[in-house]
Design a protein around this motif. Sequence first.
Motif, PDB file in Angstrom:
ATOM      1  N   UNK A   1     -13.028 -19.346 -15.860  1.00 42.03           N
ATOM      2  CA  UNK A   1     -12.015 -20.159 -16.530  1.00 42.03           C
ATOM      3  C   UNK A   1     -11.430 -21.178 -15.552  1.00 42.03           C
TER       4      UNK A   1
ATOM      5  N   UNK B   1      -7.787 -23.281 -15.392  1.00 43.09           N
ATOM      6  CA  UNK B   1      -6.443 -23.508 -15.928  1.00 43.09           C
ATOM      7  C   UNK B   1      -5.766 -24.571 -15.055  1.00 43.09           C
TER       8      UNK B   1
ATOM      9  N   UNK C   1      -1.679 -25.690 -13.980  1.00 38.45           N
ATOM     10  CA  UNK C   1      -0.305 -25.216 -14.020  1.00 38.45           C
ATOM     11  C   UNK C   1       0.632 -26.363 -13.750  1.00 38.45           C
TER      12      UNK C   1
ATOM     13  N   UNK D   1       0.434 -21.733 -17.490  1.00 39.53           N
ATOM     14  CA  UNK D   1      -0.978 -22.014 -17.244  1.00 39.53           C
ATOM     15  C   UNK D   1      -1.653 -22.350 -18.569  1.00 39.53           C
TER      16      UNK D   1
ATOM     17  N   UNK E   1      -6.195 -23.735 -11.265  1.00 39.15           N
ATOM     18  CA  UNK E   1      -6.604 -22.374 -10.940  1.00 39.15           C
ATOM     19  C   UNK E   1      -7.910 -22.032 -11.639  1.00 39.15           C
TER      20      UNK E   1
ATOM     21  N   UNK F   1      -8.715 -10.668 -15.865  1.00 36.15           N
ATOM     22  CA  UNK F   1      -9.103 -11.837 -15.087  1.00 36.15           C
ATOM     23  C   UNK F   1      -8.454 -11.796 -13.713  1.00 36.15           C
ATOM     24  N   UNK F   2      -9.164 -12.403 -12.770  1.00 34.64           N
ATOM     25  CA  UNK F   2      -8.710 -12.493 -11.388  1.00 34.64           C
ATOM     26  C   UNK F   2      -8.766 -13.957 -10.976  1.00 34.64           C
ATOM     27  N   UNK F   3      -7.719 -14.391 -10.264  1.00 40.64           N
ATOM     28  CA  UNK F   3      -7.573 -15.809  -9.965  1.00 40.64           C
ATOM     29  C   UNK F   3      -7.900 -16.146  -8.516  1.00 40.64           C
TER      30      UNK F   3
ATOM     31  N   UNK G   1      -6.909 -18.977  -5.384  1.00 46.42           N
ATOM     32  CA  UNK G   1      -5.608 -19.342  -4.823  1.00 46.42           C
ATOM     33  C   UNK G   1      -5.115 -20.700  -5.280  1.00 46.42           C
TER      34      UNK G   1
END
Lengths: 110, 113
Positions: free
Chosen positions: B33, B35, B37, B43, B90, B102-104, B106
Motif C-alpha cells: 500500500x 498512503x 499523511x 493517512x 508511507x 499491515x506494517x509500515x 518509516x
Amino acid sequence: GDKVKQSPSALSLQEGTNSALRCNFSIAATTVQWFLQNPRGSLINLFYLVPGTKENGRLKSTFNSKESYSTLHIRDAQLEDSGTYFCAAEAKGGNYKPTFGKGTSLVVHP
Amino acid sequence: EAAVTQSPRNKVAVTGGKVTLSCNQTNNHNNMYWYRQDTGHGLRLIHYSYGAGSTEKGDIPDGYKASRPSQENFSLILELATPSQTSVYFCASGDAGGYTEVFFGKGTRLTVV
C-alpha cells in the motif's frame, strides 16, 4: 462523512493517570489495528484485533463489531506514551485495504 | 517483525518534475500500500497492490501512478509533481490470508517547490 471516526482528537494526561481512546465505524469493520506514531514519525503496531479484547502491558484494546467501535485503554500513562494514536479498520468486502481515522494526539506531562 | 524499507527518506522536487518513491519489503507479503499523511487528514490510501503485476486505485489516486514489478517492490510515481503533493508518504505491506495486519515503513518526506 468519515468512515472511521476517532475521539477525542487531542488529549492531555498527567503521568500516572488512565484514559481511553475510541474509534467509531460507519463501515462493517471486520478487523481493527491500532498504531502509535511516535515523535519521530514512525508508525508502531500496537494491536491487531478481530472482535474481542487484547492486552499488552499497560495497554488494552477492545473491538466490538456489532456496535461498530473499538477502544484503546491506557493505564498509568508514561511520558513515552506521547504521540498520535491511529486506528484503522478493514471492512467486509473491502478488498483488504485498511481505512484510517484522523488520529488522537496524546501528550503526557509530568 | 515485518521489514518495510522506503527510499529516499527525504526528497525535494521541482514542480513539473518526475518523482519516484520506492518501497521494498522482505516478508513475502502479498499486499502492499501507499498512503499519504497530511495534517487534519490522517493517512489516505493512494494505490495498493495484491501482488506482482497488480496495481489498484485507492481513495486518492489522481496525479499518482504505481508499479509492482515484483513481490518485494512497490513504487509510487508522480509524473508531473505539484506543490499540492508535498506530504509524507508511507508504504505498508500485509499478508492476504483473509485478515490483513499491515506494517509500515518509516515514511518519505516529499517537498515539491
